[in-house]
Enzyme design. Structure first.
Site, PDB file in Angstrom:
ATOM      1  N   ASP A 124      -4.735   2.330  -5.015  1.00 35.46           N
ATOM      2  CA  ASP A 124      -3.338   2.539  -4.633  1.00 35.46           C
ATOM      3  C   ASP A 124      -2.819   1.414  -3.745  1.00 35.46           C
ATOM      4  OD1 ASP A 124      -4.826   3.105  -2.417  1.00 35.46           O
ATOM      5  OD2 ASP A 124      -3.850   5.004  -1.935  1.00 35.46           O
ATOM      6  N   ASP A 129       0.830  -1.212   0.000  1.00 32.27           N
ATOM      7  CA  ASP A 129       0.000   0.000   0.000  1.00 32.27           C
ATOM      8  C   ASP A 129       0.858   1.252   0.000  1.00 32.27           C
ATOM      9  OD1 ASP A 129      -2.068  -1.765   0.182  1.00 32.27           O
ATOM     10  OD2 ASP A 129      -2.480  -1.410   2.307  1.00 32.27           O
ATOM     11  N   LYS A 156      -6.906  11.359  10.447  1.00 35.06           N
ATOM     12  CA  LYS A 156      -6.496  10.519   9.309  1.00 35.06           C
ATOM     13  C   LYS A 156      -7.388  10.705   8.088  1.00 35.06           C
ATOM     14  CE  LYS A 156      -5.659   5.802   7.750  1.00 35.06           C
ATOM     15  NZ  LYS A 156      -5.574   4.361   8.099  1.00 35.06           N
TER      16      LYS A 156
END
Length: 1351
Positions: free
Chosen positions: A1189, A945, A1014
């Protein structure tokens, strides 16, 4: 017989140009004195034959045919044109003015309507009306070059309708049509293929000596060579080619298409004497025998249904226990919804017939015993499925595995066909079955069995549909000299009648019922649906059924005589069929108009409303006795929504209770399941993915502009690298993880909540209402509590249904080899076409999937498998060696989790991604049992990742060293945690604020964690708004602050600090983000020079038409589709509905264009990186998968993939992509202008005023901005003229725009002199984009040595 000679005659004729009206497809003539009269010079025309022609047969002479062989010299130019998609036709929004674009799209709409009507008339044998439609199409000037394809469709239908029509008369008809009705149209090779096919059918009793000269003459007339004629496999069958090659011997194998040559070379078909060539009637018999279920005549009754051998009748129940695909696995307790029953019915396409089991038992391998260890017979009652994955893994050698996979691929071709094309008959048969059973029991209580109700509706609706079809046929067959005498109903029937007669009435009834039931709670209205959505959905479903039938019918016809059963030969046939299907699907460009879909849907729905009843009961107010009656199941009415009056279809509450309010069932379609064979590779923008269903490369919604650019890029070969990457994703084979599935199914069947799976809950439990005289705050709190409970109940039920879908699909594919075809969204991001179950799903979906192929762990694979487990537990910011240590410290927990997942300590459930962690525990536990773990064959996908991948791209774009360091582009000993770093920055800001007495800061400064910031950090780069970020942070603060309002207030305060901290850390990234937004704003507010007065309102207020468009590094054009919608009004049986017009050229939505560019541009870059990486991994033999991603491969291949990821990222960013984008924008939007403001008192403003006064005197009226644009356009044309005299004139011209050419800083000029709305005046300024921000010093090549870039 000799080839006819050609005489050159040049005729000049006066033709009146006839145009298509902007109001529809009506044709109108200009007046006689109109300047639209033009001269047309015709090319040489064949008028006779050579005097030396022989009469070889004594019957057929060269004078008899082929007279249509005219304009031979230019014939080649016509055949290269293929039918285009609606959005391709003559539309380039950036090379035409607004008015010409509108005109072009209007003509495109007209051509599409005529095309679809032509197709419908031909299918319904309305040949005279079809010919009149051809005449209308012929009169569309832009369509002339492609008209021969329309005519060929007509000629082919004419041939099929009358196969006994003499070939010489057929030849005369063709000659007369092309010489009289369509004078400047040339035949092409498909025309010749039709004539050859007709000749072979007509001369079924003719000797080869008579037939051969006819065929030879047509072959000599080929335009692009004989092979081009034989490439028309939708016309010429395998039987035709066999006769031509083996009986008549007029062609050789080298002249056959590559796709069918191996078949004819390796197969000697049953000898078919020329005098016994199967005619069309025989063809129909063959089709009826082989595909009766899909190719019935439109008036066939439900009792005549036959089931194809590949698809044993599986009944779909819409009540009670539904038949479930037999698998050696625990059955799942299903959520009782119609959606679940539909999907179970669909999955029955995976079942095996006794014939298929027998076929499998004959697989040949090097192994001594048959791998299946079974000898099924046709009477075998053992319905247990076969686990192909176990068979594959049991084979000892690579050669045997390859042989098995090859055989399995051939075997699965037929199963894939059944899976994609499960028809509606099984549903109808089940309704009938349940009704008859209930009748036999004397129990017709429809509350107990929904199927009984559906069967009654079906039987009562069917006569109405048949009657309507008969009305349409009768009306269409009449010669109507005056349509004015028709009533409104019959006038509408003339429009939709040809379409309604295309499908079996029984099928239309079933489709209508299923579509309305599936739209329940998904139609935009509580307990019902919007009428517009309902009628369009039903109409489109009818069209899709017709399209599917056409593909299957064409394939059946082309390969009808191929029946040899050896595996080797079947492989040749499957390859040929695949090529044929691709060709057929690509040619299927005709779409029914939305208005026709709406009218067909409304006709069918109105009939269902008329017959659909539900039983109701009530209490007599006087006698208090229960009384029973019937009420309409569906009711049409109106309601207000957000201030607008909407037509709605409401569903009776009794029916609602039976349907259980399912939300996701509308999208359940058999075509949208994983595939059993490799997807069709992408080779152009409209051919790839599923084998029998057309998919396009981009997921677009009524955006001709997008498709126009995509088609141009595809035709130019600019996006081959995009195809390469997508094909690698589609070729990766998967299977279902049996061990994880067994655990999930146990949890599911208990009905209790577990992890993210909500528990089963039949009724919503609400708190008792407080007394009506309670304090308003108490009532308000109760209402909020009820709303929260209701929302959670609805959400949990939706999630449980969604989970049920995923598990049912996973169960059906246990032991199967499966594939996920992919396509792209408009930004270039890849998504699987199968939406319900894939590796982009939730944690459970991902845990249920493993790679089909296994690879030995090898020296590094075990390390990466351990790292993978640590990542799944959330320890992805530790150094790699510490992640390995984490896993090694939990070996006993791993063993307990694998061997006792539900009865042990359940350590695996504490992971961030528990189901994937469980899958990894299963694998690691098996590894630990081996003496040499490196020899273990691993099937588990291991992920790598990126660190907030969007910020990685921004840091590379801006050369931001500090930002690059925080997202691991710079090598370091341990991974950087950008979220934790932002949290620390925010905390420092709050501490400073608290010292200054800020009360909010005092409360929040000790509550800032990585988790709080986050999501906002992650989405900030993708354009999250202040409001959106506030709700993100509020969600994290809600466990800390009980009061919702207090939590929201603190979130608003905190969001400002989070945004400021991100901007401080990624300064260069935000400068680029600002530049992208400003550029998009200016582009979307710009005007082309060739825009004309029609695009202005009152001459001074233009419609802004310019989308933001750019090209990705892989050559994919990205068009932001944000435009204002336009609606078209269509009257239907139910109501007047407003539908979107996909051909309208509408102004852009400037706000969305600006907001969309920053995130969309970054998405297009991460998509490019993924596709580049996928293509390279494919070249190196890796199984590769991607979730945007996050990149997946086998544990042993991680090191190889990591090198690829870094090299492709460097390759992407070695170019200054922002500068490249600026240069593309400058070129694309060159000579655009924008409207600005200047103070009237400035010198420039006074000059402009003088120019405008001068123009006004010349024009004799006030000057408008449209006038100023016109003169600037003329100036630019003169400056670009090849004549020096013109250029000199252009250089001397002064316009209001040319005054600003020498001013370098227009932004400063506007800022200084702009004034306000009252004191400023509007002026036209050249469009100039702001300069790009300066790039920092970060060198992207250093990430080669960054082990935590992706980890």
């Amino acid at each position: 017989m000799l080839r006819p000679a050609y005489k050159s005659l040049v005729k000049t004729s006066l033709l009146q140009r006839r145009l298509i009206s902007s109001k529809g497809s009506k044709l109108f003539k200009p007046s006689p004195d109109s300047t639209s009269t033009i001269l047309i010079s015709e090319d040489p025309l064949v008028t006779g034959s050579s005097p030396t022609s022989s009469t070889t047969s004594g019957i057929i002479s060269s004078n008899d045919f082929p007279l249509f062989n005219k304009n031979r010299k230019d014939a080649k130019s016509s055949i290269s044109y293929q039918w285009k998609n609606p959005s391709e036709l003559e539309f380039d929004p950036f090379n035409k003015s607004h008015a010409s674009a509108v005109t072009s799209m209007t003509r495109t709409r007209d051509v599409m309507q005529l095309w679809s009507l032509l197709e419908a008339c031909l299918q319904s044998n309305l040949m005279k009306r079809a010919f009149s439609i051809l005449e209308s199409l012929y009169l569309v000037p832009e369509h002339k070059q492609r008209f021969i394809e329309d005519y060929n469709m007509y000629l082919n239908s004419f041939s099929k309708n009358d196969p006994n029509f003499p070939i010489l008369k057929m030849n005369e008809k063709l000659t007369n049509d092309l010489e009289t009705s369509f004078k400047d149209v040339n035949y092409n090779d498909k025309t010749l293929a039709i004539m050859i096919h007709h000749a072979l059918n007509f001369h079924s009793t003719t000797s080869s000596m008579l037939l051969k000269p006819i065929i030879s003459a047509y072959l000599k007339m080929s335009v692009n060579g004989i092979r081009e004629i034989f490439s028309c496999l939708d016309i010429l069958t395998i039987s035709d080619l066999n006769i031509l090659m083996n009986d008549l011997k007029v062609i050789t194998p080298s002249q056959l298409p590559n796709s069918v040559r191996p078949i004819l070379e390796s197969l000697t078909l049953s000898p078919t004497p020329v005098n016994n060539i199967e005619n069309e009637e025989g063809l129909n018999k063959v089709e009826a025998e082989n595909d009766s279920k899909l190719h019935k005549a439109s008036n066939a009754s439900s009792d005549s249904i036959k089931k194809p051998s590949l698809d044993p009748l599986r009944e779909v129940s819409f009540h009670g226990s539904t038949e479930v695909l037999s698998k050696d696995a625990e059955k799942l307790i299903a959520v009782d919804t119609i959606g679940m029953r539909v999907i179970r019915h669909t999955l029955l396409g995976l079942s095996l017939t006794p014939e298929q089991k027998e076929q499998i038992s004959k697989f040949k391998f090097d192994a001594n015993d048959n791998v299946l260890k079974m000898k099924p017979t046709k009477n075998d009652d053992n319905n247990n499925s076969i686990n192909f994955f176990e068979i594959y893994n049991s084979l000892p050698t690579l050669e045997e595995k390859k042989a098995f996979e090859s055989a399995l691929n051939i075997f699965n071709q037929d199963r894939q066909k059944v899976l994609e094309n499960r028809a509606t008959e099984a549903a109808r048969e089940r309704w009938k079955h349940d009704f008859e059973e209930a009748k036999a029991r004397g129990d017709i209580s429809i509350e107990k069995n929904l199927n009984v109700k559906l069967w009654k509706w079906y039987n009562e609706m069917l006569p109405l549909v048949k009657e309507e079809i008969n009305h349409c046929r009768s009306l269409l067959s009449e010669k109507l000299s005056d349509k004015k005498g028709l009533n409104k109903v019959d006038t509408n029937r003339l429009g939709y009648g040809p379409y309604l007669t295309l499908i079996d009435p029984g099928k239309m009834c079933v489709i209508t019922i299923l579509e309305l039931l599936k739209l329940n709670s998904t139609g935009g209205v509580i307990e019902g649906m919007r009428t517009a959505r309902a009628v369009i959905s039903v109409g489109k479903a009818i069209e899709m059924e017709f399209r599917s039938e056409q593909v299957l019918k064409s394939e059946s016809q082309a390969f009808r005589d191929v029946n040899k059963k050896s595996p080797e030969f079947k492989k040749l046939v499957q390859n040929a069929k695949s090529v044929f299907r691709s060709s057929q699907i690509e040619q299927s460009k005709i779409l029914w108009p939305q208005s026709i879909r709406a009218r067909i849907g409304s006709v069918l729905i109105s009939m269902l409303i008329q017959v659909a009843k539900v039983s109701v009961q009530g209490v007599d107010p006087v006698t208090k006795a229960k009384v029973h009656g019937e009420a309409p199941a569906f009711a049409h009415g109106y309601q207000y929504h957000n201030g607008s009056k909407l037509g709605v279809l409401k569903i009776h509450k009794t029916l609602i209770r039976q349907l259980n309010g399912e939300r996701l069932i509308a999208s359940v379609q058999p075509q949208l399941l994983p595939m059993l064979v490799e997807p069709k590779p992408w080779v152009n923008w409209r051919s790839g993915g599923y084998h029998y269903t057309q998919s396009t490369l981009l997921r677009t919604k009524d955006s001709p502009e997008q498709v126009a650019y995509l088609k141009a890029a595809s035709d130019n070969g600019d996006i081959d690298r995009v195809y390469d990457g997508l094909n690698v994703l589609g070729r990766t084979p998967w299977t279902v993880n049996r061990k994880v599935f067994d655990v999930v199914s146990q949890v599911w069947n208990k009905g209790e909540g577990f992890l993210d799976i909500p528990g089963a809950q039949d009724e919503m439990v609400l708190p008792p209402a407080p007394p009506k005289n309670s304090d308003p705050s108490i009532l308000r709190a109760w209402k909020l509590q009820v709303k929260t409970i209701a929302n959670k109940f609805s959400s949990d039920r939706s999630n449980r249904c969604d989970t049920n879908y995923k598990l049912e699909i996973a169960r059906a594919f246990l032991g199967e080899k499966l594939y996920f075809p992919h396509n792209l969204d408009f930004r270039g991001r890849a998504y699987p076409l199968s939406p319900h179950f894939n590796h982009l799903g939730n944690d459970m979906s991902r845990g249920l999937l493993i790679f089909w192929h296994g690879k030995k762990l090898g020296p590094s694979g075990l390390k990466w498998l351990k790292i993978h487990l640590s990542n799944l537990f959330g320890f992805d910011k530790l150094p790699l060696k510490d992640r390995v240590a984490f896993t090694e410290s939990h070996l006993q927990d791993i063993k307990d989790s694998a061997e006792n997942p539900l009865t042990g300590d359940r350590w695996w459930t504490t992971a961030d991604k528990p189901w994937q962690a469980l899958a990894t525990c299963f694998e690691l536990n098996e590894v630990m049992k081996m003496d040499n773990p490196e020899e273990f064959i691993s099937h588990q996908p291991v992920h790598q990742d990126g660190t907030c991948n969007g910020l990685q791209h921004y840091a590379a774009l801006g050369g931001d060293v500090e930002g690059a360091t925080q997202v691991n582009l710079v090598p370091s000993d341990k991974p950087q945690d950008v979220y934790a770093h932002v949290a620390r920055l925010v905390q420092k800001r709050l501490e400073i604020a608290a010292e200054k007495g800020d009360e909010n800061a005092k409360i929040l400064k000790d509550k800032i964690t990585r988790k709080v910031v986050k999501q906002t950090v992650m989405t900030n780069v993708y354009g999250v708004t202040y409001v959106g970020a506030t709700f993100q942070i509020a969600k994290q603060l809600s466990p800390i602050f009980d009061d919702r309002k207090e939590s929201l207030d603190f979130s608003k305060y905190l969001t400002k600090h989070v945004f400021s901290a991100i901007r401080e850390l990624f300064h260069s990234a935000h400068l680029i983000q600002d530049w992208l937004g400003e550029s998009a704003k200016r582009i979307s507010k710009s005007i082309r020079l060739d825009v004309d007065e029609k695009s202005f309102k009152n001459g001074n207020k233009p419609d802004f038409m310019s989308s933001v468009i750019w090209t990705t590094p892989l050559g994919l054009p990205i068009v932001q589709p944000y435009r204002e919608e336009s609606k078209k009004q269509v009257e239907t049986n139910l109501q007047t509905v407003f539908i979107s017009d996909p051909f309208a050229v509408n102004p852009v939505n400037a706000r969305r264009q600006k907001a969309g560019l920053p995130p969309n541009f970054i998405h297009s870059l991460d998509a490019s990186h993924m596709l580049l990486s996928a293509a390279e991994c494919g070249k190196q033999g890796l199984d590769f998968a991607s979730v945007h991603d996050s990149y997946w491969t086998h544990a042993s291949d991680i090191d190889t993939m990591n090198v690829v990821l870094r090299e492709q990222f460097i390759k992407l960013h070695e170019v200054d992509l922002v500068l490249r984008l600026k240069e593309e924008f400058d070129q694309r939007y060159k000579n655009y202008v924008k409207i600005g403001k200047l103070k009237r008192s400035t010198d420039l403003a006074q000059k402009i005023i003088r120019i405008r006064k001068d123009l006004s005197r010349k024009l004799g009226r006030s000057t408008t901005l449209a006038d100023e644009i016109y003169f600037e356009k003329k100036r630019q044309e003169l400056l670009n003229s090849p004549l020096i005299e013109d250029r000199n004139v252009g250089e001397k011209m002064v316009t209001t725009v040319s005054l600003f050419e020498d001013i370098t800083d227009l932004d400063a000029l506007e800022l200084e002199n702009g004034g306000d709305e009252n004191s400023g005046m509007s002026v036209l300024l050249p469009l100039r984009l702001p300069e790009i921000p300066p790039k920092g010093d970060f060198d992207v090549t250093v990430l080669r040595n960054s082990q935590y870039f992706f980890s």
